[in-house]
Scaffold this active site. Structure first.
Site, mmCIF file in Angstrom:
data_model
loop_
_atom_site.group_PDB
_atom_site.id
_atom_site.type_symbol
_atom_site.label_atom_id
_atom_site.label_comp_id
_atom_site.label_asym_id
_atom_site.label_seq_id
_atom_site.Cartn_x
_atom_site.Cartn_y
_atom_site.Cartn_z
ATOM 1 N N HIS A 152 -10.705 2.248 -0.952
ATOM 2 C CA HIS A 152 -11.290 1.563 0.213
ATOM 3 C C HIS A 152 -12.100 0.479 0.044
ATOM 4 O O HIS A 152 -12.554 0.415 1.024
ATOM 5 C CB HIS A 152 -12.285 2.789 1.208
ATOM 6 C CG HIS A 152 -11.198 3.257 2.694
ATOM 7 N ND1 HIS A 152 -11.805 3.697 3.459
ATOM 8 C CD2 HIS A 152 -9.894 3.171 3.177
ATOM 9 C CE1 HIS A 152 -11.481 3.808 4.569
ATOM 10 N NE2 HIS A 152 -10.025 3.711 3.991
ATOM 11 N N HIS A 180 0.887 -1.697 0.393
ATOM 12 C CA HIS A 180 -0.191 0.050 -0.071
ATOM 13 C C HIS A 180 0.807 1.389 0.028
ATOM 14 O O HIS A 180 0.560 2.461 -1.065
ATOM 15 C CB HIS A 180 -0.895 0.052 1.437
ATOM 16 C CG HIS A 180 -1.914 1.209 1.604
ATOM 17 N ND1 HIS A 180 -3.259 0.716 0.119
ATOM 18 C CD2 HIS A 180 -1.938 2.003 1.606
ATOM 19 C CE1 HIS A 180 -3.785 2.020 0.643
ATOM 20 N NE2 HIS A 180 -3.216 3.021 0.892
ATOM 21 N N ASN A 182 -3.616 5.633 -7.988
ATOM 22 C CA ASN A 182 -3.340 4.855 -6.517
ATOM 23 C C ASN A 182 -4.192 3.324 -7.051
ATOM 24 O O ASN A 182 -4.800 3.108 -8.244
ATOM 25 C CB ASN A 182 -5.186 4.988 -5.497
ATOM 26 C CG ASN A 182 -4.965 4.208 -4.036
ATOM 27 O OD1 ASN A 182 -6.599 3.579 -4.246
ATOM 28 N ND2 ASN A 182 -4.332 3.809 -3.695
#
Ligand SMILES: Nc1ncnc2c1ncn2[C@@H]1O[C@H](COP(=O)(O)OP(=O)(O)O)[C@@H](O)[C@H]1O
Ligand SMILES: [Mg+2]
Lengths: 742, 92, 247, 92
Positions: free
Chosen positions: A93, A47, A535
């Site tokens: 998320h 991450h 991302n």
């Protein structure tokens, strides 16, 4: 309270490999402390370190005349003229939202908002991309309700309008939903703030909520490990979002970054994944400095929080600031005005090390570089999966529908095509006063405060296409976004992306990833739209089964004159209906084949980026010259669905029917429901047809008048004759039906 | 309170739902701050939860227990962030 | 006219309200901070929408104790015009300046949509620029907009002609289907008995420009301007012809 | 639970806020409907309220009583639509 002894076993528990542990010992010249091990484990997690994706992302086009900030900061920034810049990013998320949909989605929105206002930009638009499992799956309705309510709760409460998004249902997400949140903000182009920790001797300030134990090994580790029954029990304390505190934080930070205060501020960064650790390390890394932290001064929510927990906590609504020495009091006073904690917890040094003490004891002393730029980067093996070869779809084997009207109604009521109003009615789309086109048209349009301009935004993914071919799917998604913007009258100017994939340790997943990145590259080069932020979300996998490759893109477009925006629904009887682009006999991968024939396969529609570029030029020129009364791109569901949407998507009850005649000699279901690219349906006053034709001819885009806006029925040749109200009812009531509500 | 006996009787279930220990309770925090501002410095802590009164038809105590617990687990409380407890009172 | 727009922690529509008043209608606006204790010389006060104090506990429950609210209460007691929109309406109810309360929407979900409201009375400082029975197209965006009051209060509101706006359909019919949130009597806006304090759930400040949301909402603010900051009917008609001009 | 005595002691006040009888409780009604849909027809009535746990510093029982009642009347409950009651438990 002494921290546990660190051994190789402890390192493994932290998700570090034997190799990595050895590297750490070499870097430090000793065994790490427990706190240091925690710091390495989060900073080297997928991450934070992007270790599997870094080498690939480097290939993306990230420059251009408008780019003020490319990837590498909290968000990307584009110059839109008049001294104004837009700052935007999309972020996932996924795992937290699967565990606790309401709070997971809410804190996802909170996180992306902080990424934007960290740069000094006021957020003016939120969008989201949601992928859920089958509607029939027992957990799906619960997840949909929770995620949507959570997104609404956070955005509504903090006062940022949610203006668009997308929702997909597919069995591939039954056990791993995707929740991607996008935010765009505006800032004066010469007042963009960066996450720097310059100037040894300057002070490090902690502002915002107090630190609790929530989310320790949350985003970072969860997002870097497969999901299985066991993680249920290892489940970290769920983070609860507090949009009210974030609203105060937002206003306080923007006030600090305003001309009245900004001289005091050196740098600012939100505490997202891996909280205090990553924010301090990354700031020092960008400035080539070091940071000393005194953990004893961190504001705490609970009485016993260990230094390890303070370093790793992912408590929400916190920011790290670097302010000039001597400015501490002034800045603290400002935050007190907003009833927020602001504590000096450290200083910038020239040591190029992260050092943290707790009650006088040194618990962390690590050189910065190996935590950031020097973190492991992998070039993982990639290989196409054997079964990637999808069986051919033989059109002749597909029976034609008996009743095309009924087939159209069924598609209108199908999970992936029905109205999303159930969703976006829960989002405040007005707040802030800048929303020109609310959810329901091809792209959202928001005005740029203080200018005549507006920004159009669309988020898109083509998961069904990507499952068949991730390269073509990605290219198609970028093209779809670009068409959505152009149909709204805007020129595409930049892209952000969220790459949702399975386990990168599996060569077939890595292959999908590479294909998608290549597709993103090629499409963005073709459209001249740099990728300025993004991302990566790997390990979207449950019990060994991976989600379909699901890259999501967010594209931003510019309208020089806000009043030139175009919406997708028909405006008035008598207008001519015009098809731009050419119909082909392409049913592969279509929503129709999936819905009516329960198959996700076939050869995907051919996509030619030059054709798309030219279509976009015609749409934009038409909008600029005020020729387009409506414009809608043809995408999921094909031409018939596009036409039906032109009839029924208007927010007001003033809806219009149409009489359509199509002359192509294609098989009717391919003609109506095929998803060939490069097409748009526009309506125009008859007197503007000649000019529209000139524009199309000049761009060599096929143009045909296919009908007229008229009455309260949609009639397509002899195939379809449906009342507008009937279509509207089926389409608008379907979503609640999917969730078992009447 | 009332004589329950063993037979079926109506019930009043009182359900208390509270935020789990360690989970952020932004509501409680805000209310506590408000009380301080209103002049109640003696408030040391405040947690805000839900209170549900459920009137049940005549069933056995056992069954009432199981059913109410189930309702809490499925709908009334969110097990990930909330705890619950309840008591039962025979009615009529 | 001199307006005050209050900002509570968590107010979201304060800037937009000020923009409409100042930028579009050319009014003078003072931005007020919730910690202020005086209003200064004003003709009208707006309590804007948003989520004051996060709307935690109950919407408006904590905001009503903000220091500025004593000043607002005093201003209202002196006959000053006060309008509360959405969260502002909730605050006015919590503060007891308006009767009733606003609770969770009927279907428990936040609702953001265009709505129609019917003007029930035009002899007010807030609707004197409307026609009686006129249908206004103004959006709502709230989770707790269901107006409730006990039967006696509702009766008093009816007989006192205090119900100023009701939810209706595009043709002005008040039906179950046109009531978005379950409000008793389809009430969308009420005033106090004296006529100088008014609360409404729909957002006139988001219906003040053609480009975004239409212009029906202007009529509420223009009515207040026309009333000259006074709630008496006589003054209302005397100033009705006043035309607003920009700076 | 603990011996209270007459001296000052800390308190845990448990406050129950419920919708007033006769006032519309859309939330309670909606939850009741959900329970019916989930297969609990035995739920005859449901009222949804709030539950507040307030930890108080050491003060006398009398003073705790007065203060908590005041907090309820001023902030924790809205008298127009809600009733409240509370109990006090000595802590420590
Ligand atoms: N999750 C969501 N949140 C907000 N708006 C949404 C969401 N999903 C869909 N919408 C809106 O619904 C409309 C239709 O969506 P979609 O069919 O995905 O559009 P398109 O195919 O043109 O990209 C768009 O205006 C979109 O912004
Ligand atoms: Mg589209």
């Amino acid at each position: 309270m002494t921290a546990p002894q660190v051994t190789l076993a402890t390192a493994h528990e932290h998700g570090l490999t034997t190799d990595e542990f050895a590297q750490i010992e070499t870097i430090l010249g000793r065994t790490p402390t427990f706190e240091e091990l925690g710091v390495f484990s989060v900073m080297w997690s997928e991450h934070c370190s992007y270790k599997s994706s870094r080498v690939h992302l480097k290939t993306l086009p990230t420059t251009g005349p408008r780019v003020l900030q490319g990837p590498g900061e909290n968000a990307g920034a584009l110059d839109v003229g008049d001294g104004v810049a837009v700052v935007f990013k999309i972020e996932s998320h996924n795992h937290p939202s699967f565990v606790e949909p309401f709070q997971g989605a809410a804190t996802g929105v909170g996180g992306i908002l902080r990424d934007i206002f960290t740069m000094g930009a006021r957020p003016i638009a939120n969008l989201n991309s949601l992928h859920f499992g089958r509607p029939e799956h027992a957990r799906t309705p619960f997840l949909v309700r929770g995620v949507v309510a959570g997104i609404g709760h956070y955005g509504n409460c903090i006062g940022v309008p949610t203006v668009g998004g997308e929702v997909h249902f597919d069995p591939g997400y039954d056990h791993n939903i995707l929740v991607n949140a996008f935010t765009l903000g505006v800032v004066a182009s010469d007042r963009i703030f960066r996450a720097a920790a310059d100037g040894p001797g300057n002070s490090v300030l902690y502002v915002g909520s107090k630190t609790g134990r929530d989310g320790i090994h949350g985003a970072s580790l969860l997002a870097s490990a497969e999901f299985d029954a066991e993680s249920e029990t290892k489940r970290p304390t769920v983070q609860v979002g507090d949009p009210f505190t974030e609203k105060l934080l937002l206003e306080a930070c923007l006030e600090l970054m305003s001309p009245a205060y900004s001289e005091h501020l050196v740098g600012i960064q939100d505490m997202g994944a891996a909280g205090l650790t990553s924010s301090s390390t990354e700031m020092a890394s960008r400035s080539g400095t070091g940071i000393d932290l005194d953990l004893s001064r961190v504001p705490l929510r609970e009485r016993v929080v260990t230094p390890y927990e303070m370093l790793l906590s992912e408590s929400q609504e916190r920011m790290l600031l670097v302010v000039h020495r001597g400015s501490e009091e002034i800045v603290q006073e400002l935050f007190r005005k907003w009833d927020l904690d602001a504590e000096v917890i450290g200083t910038v040094t020239d040591s190029q090390r992260l050092r943290a003490t707790f009650e006088g004891r040194l618990v962390v002393d690590i050189p910065i570089d190996p935590l950031t730029d020097g973190a492991p980067a992998l070039n993982r093996p990639a290989a196409e999966a054997a079964e990637q070869e999808t069986p051919r779809l033989v059109l002749a084997d597909l029976p034609e529908p008996v009743d095309y009207g009924e087939a159209l109604l069924q598609l209108l009521a199908s999970p992936n095509l029905c109205s999303r109003e159930w969703v976006y009615r829960q989002y405040d789309a007005y707040v802030g006063g800048g929303t020109i086109v609310r959810p329901g048209s091809d792209a959202a349009v928001v005005r740029l405060p203080g200018t005549e301009k507006a920004i159009a935004i669309s988020v898109d993914s083509m998961a069904r296409f990507c499952a068949i071919d991730p390269y073509v799917g990605m290219v198609s998604a970028v093209a779809e976004s670009a068409r959505n913007l152009a149909a709204s009258g805007a020129e595409p100017i930049g892209v952000t992306n969220c790459l949702n994939f399975g386990n990168p340790e599996k060569p077939e997943v890595m292959w999908q990833f590479q294909q998608a990145v290549q597709g993103l590259h090629d499409a963005c080069v073709a459209f001249g739209t740099p990728v300025v932020s993004g991302n990566v979300s790997f390990y979207n996998e449950t019990e060994g089964s991976s989600i379909p490759p699901s890259p999501v893109i967010g594209m931003v477009g510019l309208l020089e004159d806000a009043s030139q925006h175009v919406t997708q629904w028909f405006k008035g009887d008598g207008d001519a209906i015009v098809l731009l682009g050419r119909n082909h006999e392409e049913l592969g991968g279509s929503e129709y084949v999936a819905t009516a024939h329960h198959q996700v396969r076939g050869t995907l529609p051919w996509i030619d980026l030059d054709v798309e570029r030219r279509l976009i030029d015609v749409l934009r020129a038409g909008a600029r010259e005020g020729l387009l009364r409506s414009a809608h791109d043809v995408s999921a569901g094909g031409l018939a669905i596009a036409l039906a949407e032109c009839c029924i998507t208007s927010e007001s009850s003033a809806r219009h029917g149409a009489r359509i005649d199509l002359e192509d000699g294609l098989r009717p279901d391919a003609l109506l429901f095929g998803e060939s690219h490069g097409r748009a349906v526009v309506s125009a006053r008859r007197r503007h047809l000649t000019r529209l034709r000139e524009l199309a001819d000049r761009a060599e885009v096929p143009i045909a008048v296919i009908g007229e806006v008229r009455g309260q029925r949609l009639e397509i040749g002899e195939l379809v004759a449906l009342g507008v109200d009937e279509m509207h009812t089926r389409w608008s009531e379907a979503f609640a039906g999917l969730l078992g509500e009447e | 309170m009332s004589a329950e006996g063993n037979g079926a009787t109506g019930w009043l279930a009182r359900v208390y739902v509270t935020p789990k220990q360690g989970v952020l309770d932004p509501q409680g925090k805000a209310v506590q701050q408000s009380l301080h501002a209103l002049g109640y410095p003696e408030v040391l802590d405040l947690r805000l939860g839900k209170y549900v009164e459920v009137t049940l038809a005549e069933i056995s105590r056992e069954s009432a227990e199981t059913r109410v617990r189930e309702m809490c687990e499925r709908l009334l409380a969110n097990g990930v962030i909330e705890d619950f407890r309840f008591d039962l009172e025979a009615s009529r | 006219m001199r307006w005050g727009v209050v900002t509570f922690p968590g107010s979201n529509d304060d800037a937009q309200t000020a923009f409409v008043l100042e930028g579009l209608l050319g009014e003078k606006v003072a931005r007020l901070w919730h910690k202020d204790t005086t209003l200064g010389a004003l003709d009208a006060v707006v309590l804007p929408g948003g989520f004051s104090y996060g709307d935690y506990l109950r919407c408006g429950a904590m905001a009503r104790f903000s220091p500025i609210m004593s000043a607002v209460e005093g201003f209202a007691a002196d006959g000053g015009l006060v309008i509360g929109v959405c969260n502002g309406f909730q605050i006015l109810c919590e503060a007891g300046l308006l009767p009733g309360a606003l609770v969770r929407n009927r279907d428990l979900r936040f609702l953001c949509q265009r709505t129609h409201v019917r003007v029930e009375d035009t002899d007010t400082a807030f609707t004197n620029r409307c026609r009686r029975g006129e249908v206004l197209d103004i959006p709502i965006k709230h989770g707790e907009g269901c107006y409730v009051a006990d039967a006696a209060t509702l009766d008093a509101l009816e007989t006192g002609r205090q119900i100023v706006l009701r939810y209706c359909d595009a043709e002005g019919r008040v039906t179950a289907g046109s009531n978005p949130n379950g409000s008793l009597g389809s009430i969308a806006g009420v005033r106090n008995a004296r006529g100088n304090v008014f609360g409404m759930m729909p957002h006139p400040e988001y219906a003040a420009e053609w480009l975004v949301g239409g212009e029906d909402g202007r009529k509420i603010f223009l009515s207040m301007v026309a009333s000259g900051g006074v709630s008496s009917d006589a003054v209302v008609s005397a100033t009705r012809s006043k035309v607003v001009s920009g700076p």
